[in-house]
Design a protein around this motif. Structure first.
Motif, mmCIF file in Angstrom:
data_model
loop_
_atom_site.group_PDB
_atom_site.id
_atom_site.type_symbol
_atom_site.label_atom_id
_atom_site.label_comp_id
_atom_site.label_asym_id
_atom_site.label_seq_id
_atom_site.Cartn_x
_atom_site.Cartn_y
_atom_site.Cartn_z
ATOM 1 N N GLN A 247 4.814 3.218 -5.039
ATOM 2 C CA GLN A 247 4.658 3.731 -6.398
ATOM 3 C C GLN A 247 5.085 2.645 -7.373
ATOM 4 N N MET B 7 -8.218 4.777 -7.655
ATOM 5 C CA MET B 7 -8.739 5.833 -6.791
ATOM 6 C C MET B 7 -7.757 6.994 -6.717
ATOM 7 N N ASP B 8 -8.210 8.078 -6.118
ATOM 8 C CA ASP B 8 -7.372 9.252 -5.869
ATOM 9 C C ASP B 8 -6.884 9.920 -7.142
ATOM 10 N N GLN B 9 -7.722 9.970 -8.150
ATOM 11 C CA GLN B 9 -7.407 10.666 -9.393
ATOM 12 C C GLN B 9 -8.528 11.642 -9.700
ATOM 13 N N ALA B 10 -8.210 12.707 -10.386
ATOM 14 C CA ALA B 10 -9.225 13.688 -10.773
ATOM 15 C C ALA B 10 -10.242 13.030 -11.705
ATOM 16 N N GLN C 174 -3.260 8.007 -18.376
ATOM 17 C CA GLN C 174 -3.659 9.263 -17.778
ATOM 18 C C GLN C 174 -3.619 10.339 -18.850
ATOM 19 N N ARG D 242 0.854 -1.194 0.000
ATOM 20 C CA ARG D 242 0.000 0.000 0.000
ATOM 21 C C ARG D 242 0.887 1.241 0.000
ATOM 22 N N GLY D 243 0.568 2.177 -0.890
ATOM 23 C CA GLY D 243 1.327 3.421 -0.989
ATOM 24 C C GLY D 243 2.583 3.322 -1.844
#
Length: 72
Positions: free
Chosen positions: A17, A46-49, A71, A14-15
């Motif tokens: 990269q 998750m955690d994307q615009a 992206q 988790r976390g």
């Protein structure tokens, strides 16, 4: 039969990269022997615009190495 995480090996923390091609989870679909169990794997990003991620893989079958997300 519920797998409750069994049969999966988590390869990334988790976390952590990761880059394209980095394995994050491993499993053997043949290890699921219940004929009533769907072998579909959900992948959640998750955690994307909103609308910043594109997926050419939505609605398709994929194999190891296929690009799941890009992206914009």
């Amino acid at each position: 039969m519920r797998l409750e995480g069994r049969l999966f090996e988590v390869l990334a923390e988790r976390g952590e990269q990761v880059t394209a091609g980095t394995p994050i989870v491993s499993w053997d679909p043949a290890s699921v022997t219940d004929p009533d169990m769907d072998r579909t794997i959900l992948v959640v990003l998750m955690d994307q615009a909103p609308d910043s991620i594109v997926s050419p893989a939505i609605g398709t079958d994929v194999v190891a190495g296929d690009v799941l997300f890009t992206q914009e």
